[in-house]
Design a protein around this motif. Sequence first.
Motif, short mmCIF file in Angstrom:
data_model
loop_
_atom_site.label_atom_id
_atom_site.label_comp_id
_atom_site.label_asym_id
_atom_site.label_seq_id
_atom_site.Cartn_x
_atom_site.Cartn_y
_atom_site.Cartn_z
N ASP A 13 -7.60 36.30 36.87
CA ASP A 13 -6.71 37.03 35.97
C ASP A 13 -5.29 37.00 36.54
O ASP A 13 -4.83 37.94 37.19
CB ASP A 13 -7.19 38.46 35.77
CG ASP A 13 -6.57 39.08 34.53
OD1 ASP A 13 -5.72 38.40 33.90
OD2 ASP A 13 -6.92 40.22 34.20
N VAL A 52 -11.79 40.17 22.18
CA VAL A 52 -12.81 39.31 21.57
C VAL A 52 -13.32 39.95 20.28
O VAL A 52 -13.62 41.13 20.23
CB VAL A 52 -13.98 39.08 22.54
CG1 VAL A 52 -15.10 38.30 21.87
CG2 VAL A 52 -13.49 38.33 23.76
N GLY A 66 -8.53 43.75 26.68
CA GLY A 66 -9.63 43.14 27.44
C GLY A 66 -10.62 44.19 27.89
O GLY A 66 -10.39 45.40 27.70
N SER A 67 -11.72 43.74 28.51
CA SER A 67 -12.72 44.73 28.96
C SER A 67 -12.79 44.73 30.48
O SER A 67 -11.78 44.57 31.14
CB SER A 67 -14.06 44.48 28.28
OG SER A 67 -14.48 43.15 28.44
N ASN A 78 -12.54 46.04 34.04
CA ASN A 78 -11.87 47.21 34.61
C ASN A 78 -10.49 47.48 33.97
O ASN A 78 -9.70 48.24 34.50
CB ASN A 78 -11.74 47.08 36.13
CG ASN A 78 -10.90 45.88 36.54
OD1 ASN A 78 -10.52 45.08 35.70
ND2 ASN A 78 -10.64 45.74 37.82
N HIS A 79 -10.22 46.85 32.84
CA HIS A 79 -8.93 47.06 32.19
C HIS A 79 -8.97 48.30 31.31
O HIS A 79 -10.00 48.62 30.73
CB HIS A 79 -8.54 45.83 31.38
CG HIS A 79 -8.24 44.66 32.26
ND1 HIS A 79 -8.24 43.37 31.83
CD2 HIS A 79 -7.94 44.62 33.58
CE1 HIS A 79 -7.94 42.57 32.85
NE2 HIS A 79 -7.77 43.30 33.92
N ARG A 129 -5.34 37.67 30.17
CA ARG A 129 -6.41 37.44 29.22
C ARG A 129 -6.99 36.01 29.35
O ARG A 129 -6.87 35.40 30.39
CB ARG A 129 -5.92 37.76 27.79
CG ARG A 129 -5.15 39.08 27.69
CD ARG A 129 -6.06 40.28 27.80
NE ARG A 129 -6.97 40.37 26.68
CZ ARG A 129 -8.28 40.15 26.77
NH1 ARG A 129 -8.85 39.90 27.91
NH2 ARG A 129 -9.06 40.24 25.70
N ARG A 142 -14.26 48.93 44.37
CA ARG A 142 -15.59 49.39 43.95
C ARG A 142 -16.47 49.69 45.15
O ARG A 142 -16.34 49.06 46.20
CB ARG A 142 -16.26 48.31 43.09
CG ARG A 142 -15.63 48.09 41.75
CD ARG A 142 -16.47 47.13 40.91
NE ARG A 142 -17.65 47.78 40.39
CZ ARG A 142 -17.74 48.31 39.17
NH1 ARG A 142 -16.71 48.26 38.36
NH2 ARG A 142 -18.84 48.89 38.77
N THR A 153 -17.67 49.52 24.17
CA THR A 153 -19.07 49.29 24.58
C THR A 153 -19.53 50.42 25.50
O THR A 153 -18.75 50.95 26.29
CB THR A 153 -19.23 47.95 25.34
OG1 THR A 153 -18.54 48.06 26.58
CG2 THR A 153 -18.69 46.77 24.57
#
Lengths: 478, 146
Positions: free
Chosen positions: A92, A128, A197-198, A200-201, A236, A405, A436
């Motif tokens: 990224d 997406v 985006g998905s 950790n964003h 992205r 993490r 989600t």
Amino acid sequence: MQLIKLNDHLWEIPRQAPMLVPGRIYANERMIGELRDDPALTQVANVACLPGIVGYSLAMPDIHWGYGFPIGGVAAVDAQEGVISPGGVGYDINCGVRLARTNLEFAEVEARVDQLADALFAKIPAGVGSEGAIPGLSMAELRQVVTQGSEWALRNGYATRRDLEHTEEGGRLSGADPDQLSERAYKRGAKQLGTLGSGNHFLEVSRIDRIFDAGLADALGLRMNQVTVLIHSGSRGLGHQTCDDYLKVIGSAMARYEIRLPDRQLAAVPISSPEGQAYLGAMAAAANFAWCNRQVMMHLAQQAFLEALSISPRELGFELIYDVCHNIAKFEEHTFEHRQRRVCVHRKGATRAFGPGHPALPEALRPFGQPVLIPGDMGRYSFVMVGLETAMRETFGSSCHGAGRVMSRTKAKAEARGRDLPAELKAMGVTVRARTRAGVAEEMPAAYKDVDEVVRVMEAAGVTRNVARLKPFAVIKG
Amino acid sequence: MSNESRDTDAPLFREFEHTGDVGIEIIAPDRDQLFRRAALALASLLVDRSRVEEREEREVSVKGETDADLMHDLLAELLDVFVVDEFVWRDASVVCRDGSIKATLKGERFDADRHQFRGEIKAVTYHQLTVRQEGTDWRARIIFDI
């Protein structure tokens, strides 16, 4: 892995072949205890093998296992003799964070948090399966975006001149070469400008619940209980594809330059090589896409606030504090061992943290040092810090980038089974809107280290100074 | 050519721990099945595959020098089919030749709500990527950047 304690917050991996320099890790005693058997330390040692590396292979306290480079890794290589490694930037490219302030106090929005969260969720596409925020971008326009970065946003009504002044590199990294991006990278980016985006964003709306340095907070325009907006996103699909494309190009070119490294993901070629130059042109182009992306999202967030709260732009007072990237390689001047050198600083999950007086900072911020924005997890807090002179001497002007993490995504999902995480977060005072369920489970607060411990190490080491703490109350996940 | 019947109930893959991202391990009785299961595993990470209907077919071909290269390139190509073409697949058949793979995907246009989108995958990494034969089994380990 042999580790020597240099002081309470700095540890060294002594140089041993094939390392060219020692490794240095910023961490406290407890963190080092957890890291001792972690593959991330091997990665610090591997990075120390990069031809042309200057000083140390560095790791910040949010270090964890990455690909090639550890996340939290910093490596400065000589601009003439050194190598460029796409793994030192990451998939990224120019993933980063921006923070905007408002004139609002938490008490003024407390009763309308749900409406605000709904408006932000509706306004900012995930990516997406949804049209981007700017549908139907032509190839010619995309090429302008990757060349101009945030300037494209300014020309198209998504930014102010002030926004650009408060963005690292003015939101436009020089040397971008649109011809070095693949058709596939453009295709992946075409519908994703202005999307979160998905993973950790996220976008988080916070209130300032602690001021550490009143003078600096005032200088940055921050005060207690003020409502702020933090956006964490990157380049992205356009950036992800660019990294993938160049790992292949550079991986197969390495033998030609007789470069042998311990990990394929660490693939690197001389900066001066045609492959190195092509990657740098493509990387800058992807970085510009990312700045434009965050700028467009900030514009959308402002619109969401105006609509949800029915107030005027003047009442809202939405202003960018700063935008920083934490996945990048940049050419900078640094003094190392009393000698000024031009180096290419790879920051993989590390934030630039230039000290007071640095000419790269906008005039308004120059006396105070560069704002360093550190997102935490969605249940706890994020931090605003500023870079100090020590960062220039010890870390090539770099600091940490986040909490890091402690739990894998798989484990987090297992922990979340049978629980209603959005309800748990609501009870903690955080309203979450997510596309989600898995996205919330994988990003649950317990999956992250306490970011407070990370920023404390950086402050104790004199690299950055804490300015303010942001407590999230509404979080949007892609 | 794969002639295995659809095995949505059989454990196609196992997720393994990798801080920050997702790793999968696949075991299959032959090479074709290994690549087929990898293709299905990717779809399962992106969506609830059982909700996908087989309305259309898409073909994807890749070439590569090693099985690891083929695995990376096949999955990267499939990720592109999802992200750019917005196509998801419920099943796939795979034909492996020396240095090339042809996959035929059976699925439909992606619908985020109906297919229960599980989140983006940024890339297929080379990090500890392995494809090898062990006794009579074929095994692969792949880490995706999330």
